[in-house]
Design a protein around this motif. Structure first.
Motif, short mmCIF file in Angstrom:
data_model
loop_
_atom_site.label_atom_id
_atom_site.label_comp_id
_atom_site.label_asym_id
_atom_site.label_seq_id
_atom_site.Cartn_x
_atom_site.Cartn_y
_atom_site.Cartn_z
N ILE A 22 0.82 -1.03 -0.06
CA ILE A 22 0.19 -0.26 0.05
C ILE A 22 0.93 1.14 -0.02
CG2 ILE A 22 -1.73 0.93 1.30
CD1 ILE A 22 -2.42 -1.19 2.22
N CYS A 23 0.83 1.96 -1.32
CA CYS A 23 1.46 3.12 -1.07
C CYS A 23 0.60 4.61 -1.15
CB CYS A 23 1.89 3.10 -2.81
SG CYS A 23 3.25 1.87 -2.25
N TYR A 24 1.28 5.47 -0.47
CA TYR A 24 0.62 7.01 -0.26
C TYR A 24 1.74 8.08 -1.20
CZ TYR A 24 -1.00 11.78 0.72
OH TYR A 24 -1.75 12.80 0.96
N ALA A 25 1.52 9.03 -1.88
CA ALA A 25 2.05 9.71 -2.37
C ALA A 25 1.76 11.50 -1.76
CB ALA A 25 2.68 10.22 -3.92
N GLN A 26 2.74 11.81 -2.16
CA GLN A 26 2.04 13.67 -1.51
C GLN A 26 3.06 14.51 -2.40
OE1 GLN A 26 3.95 16.72 1.56
NE2 GLN A 26 1.88 16.84 2.20
N GLY A 27 2.77 15.11 -3.87
CA GLY A 27 3.16 15.20 -4.68
C GLY A 27 3.11 13.79 -5.96
N SER A 28 3.69 15.04 -6.78
CA SER A 28 2.98 14.32 -8.36
C SER A 28 4.49 13.44 -8.92
CB SER A 28 2.92 14.88 -9.23
OG SER A 28 3.66 15.89 -9.89
N GLY A 29 4.23 12.45 -9.43
CA GLY A 29 5.51 11.36 -9.88
C GLY A 29 6.20 10.82 -9.46
N ALA A 30 5.02 10.27 -8.10
CA ALA A 30 5.91 8.65 -7.29
C ALA A 30 5.92 7.77 -8.24
CB ALA A 30 5.68 8.54 -5.85
N LEU A 31 6.16 7.00 -7.73
CA LEU A 31 7.13 5.30 -8.09
C LEU A 31 7.17 4.44 -7.40
CD1 LEU A 31 9.22 5.79 -11.16
CD2 LEU A 31 6.34 5.35 -11.08
N PHE A 32 6.67 3.00 -7.49
CA PHE A 32 7.20 1.73 -6.54
C PHE A 32 7.57 0.93 -7.81
CE2 PHE A 32 5.70 -2.39 -6.11
CZ PHE A 32 5.82 -2.65 -5.18
N ARG A 33 8.74 0.49 -7.91
CA ARG A 33 9.05 -0.43 -8.29
C ARG A 33 9.94 -1.67 -7.74
NH1 ARG A 33 12.74 4.18 -11.82
NH2 ARG A 33 10.85 4.43 -13.70
N VAL A 34 10.38 -2.51 -8.58
CA VAL A 34 10.87 -3.41 -8.13
C VAL A 34 12.03 -4.56 -9.47
CG1 VAL A 34 10.70 -6.06 -7.40
CG2 VAL A 34 8.04 -4.81 -7.31
N TYR A 35 13.13 -4.09 -9.47
CA TYR A 35 14.01 -4.78 -10.31
C TYR A 35 14.76 -6.11 -9.71
CZ TYR A 35 14.70 0.24 -11.12
OH TYR A 35 14.05 1.17 -11.91
N ALA A 36 15.65 -6.66 -10.52
CA ALA A 36 15.67 -8.37 -10.33
C ALA A 36 17.25 -7.74 -11.27
CB ALA A 36 14.96 -9.82 -11.78
N GLY A 37 18.56 -8.17 -9.79
CA GLY A 37 19.30 -8.03 -10.82
C GLY A 37 20.42 -8.49 -10.83
N THR B 182 -4.14 7.30 -2.31
CA THR B 182 -3.63 5.57 -1.33
C THR B 182 -3.34 4.79 -3.31
OG1 THR B 182 -3.80 6.79 0.59
CG2 THR B 182 -3.97 4.18 0.17
N LYS B 183 -2.26 4.30 -2.94
CA LYS B 183 -2.53 3.06 -4.17
C LYS B 183 -2.18 2.08 -3.27
CE LYS B 183 -2.17 2.33 -8.60
NZ LYS B 183 -1.94 3.05 -10.03
N ILE B 184 -3.31 0.27 -4.24
CA ILE B 184 -2.78 -0.84 -3.67
C ILE B 184 -1.78 -0.86 -5.25
CG2 ILE B 184 -3.57 -2.65 -2.64
CD1 ILE B 184 -5.65 -1.36 -1.51
N ILE B 185 -0.79 -1.68 -4.22
CA ILE B 185 -0.37 -2.55 -5.46
C ILE B 185 -0.41 -3.84 -5.48
CG2 ILE B 185 1.80 -2.94 -6.55
CD1 ILE B 185 1.83 0.29 -6.11
N ASP B 186 -0.87 -4.87 -6.37
CA ASP B 186 -0.98 -5.93 -6.71
C ASP B 186 -0.58 -6.08 -8.16
OD1 ASP B 186 -2.27 -7.53 -4.82
OD2 ASP B 186 -4.44 -5.99 -4.78
N ALA B 187 0.62 -7.11 -8.04
CA ALA B 187 1.27 -7.43 -9.27
C ALA B 187 1.25 -8.86 -8.47
CB ALA B 187 1.49 -6.35 -10.16
N ASP B 188 1.73 -9.62 -10.10
CA ASP B 188 2.88 -11.18 -10.36
C ASP B 188 3.88 -10.39 -11.09
OD1 ASP B 188 0.27 -12.26 -9.13
OD2 ASP B 188 0.07 -12.77 -11.50
N ILE B 189 4.79 -11.41 -10.71
CA ILE B 189 6.11 -10.94 -10.78
C ILE B 189 6.57 -12.14 -11.24
CG2 ILE B 189 6.64 -8.34 -9.60
CD1 ILE B 189 8.35 -9.94 -7.74
N THR B 190 8.41 -12.01 -11.85
CA THR B 190 8.78 -13.08 -12.26
C THR B 190 10.09 -13.09 -12.02
OG1 THR B 190 6.90 -14.63 -13.91
CG2 THR B 190 9.27 -15.11 -13.82
#
Length: 176
Positions: free
Chosen positions: A70-85, A103-111
């Motif tokens: 669950i994410c919330y941003a104050q200001g525009s341009g905020a990001l949630f990211r997942v990286y594989a290294g 407020t944004k609920i992140i629900d995603a599948d990643i491989t």
């Protein structure tokens, strides 16, 4: 019954043994409405983020996973990211934008690929100084055990919404 396991080491944002790493921002852990959040506040310019690094014993095996937060941003341009290294490079597995005052609920599948050596869970606050992003309830679970009907277990009830009961059922200090 299938056993569900959250593979993220610090879902309650304790920041004790498993630490968040901020870059050009400050990270603190306020409690808001009874929930503890990671707050990343912009302090500079350039590549600004706060992240958790999963490697070694904390790195999930290759496969398909469900990520929830669950994410919330104050200001525009905020990001949630997942990286594989892998060695010296990274691949973006998921990116979700969070709009100003949303407020944004992140629900995603990643491989997670087989040759992954690191997994980064990163939040990027807005680029404006003193603006921020909040995140809580991080869940990283095998896709095969994730129950979409429950939504990861974080949204099962809402204590702020009154039940439909008569006045005589109320007790002092009780919502219901």
């Amino acid at each position: 019954m299938t056993l569900r396991i959250n593979l993220f080491p610090d879902p309650n944002m304790a920041n004790t043994i498993f630490k968040c790493m901020p870059v050009r921002c400050t990270a603190d852990f306020p409690t808001v409405s009874g929930f503890r959040w990671l707050r990343a506040t912009t302090r500079g310019s350039g590549d600004i983020y706060a992240q958790y690094l999963l490697a070694g014993a904390n790195l999930p095996k290759a496969g398909v996973y469900h990520i929830h937060a669950i994410c919330y941003a104050q200001g525009s341009g905020a990001l949630f990211r997942v990286y594989a290294g892998f060695g010296n490079g990274f691949t973006l597995l998921n990116e979700t934008g969070i709009a100003d005052n949303q407020t944004k609920i992140i629900d995603a599948d990643i491989t997670i690929p087989a040759n992954t050596t690191q997994l980064l869970i990163r939040v990027m606050p807005p680029s404006t100084v003193n603006k921020y992003i909040l995140i809580r309830d991080i869940l990283l679970e095998s896709k095969s055990t994730y129950d979409t009907a429950v939504g990861g277990g974080f949204r099962a009830s809402s204590p702020g919404i009154r039940c439909r009961v008569s006045r005589r059922d109320y007790r002092a200090g009780d919502v219901r």
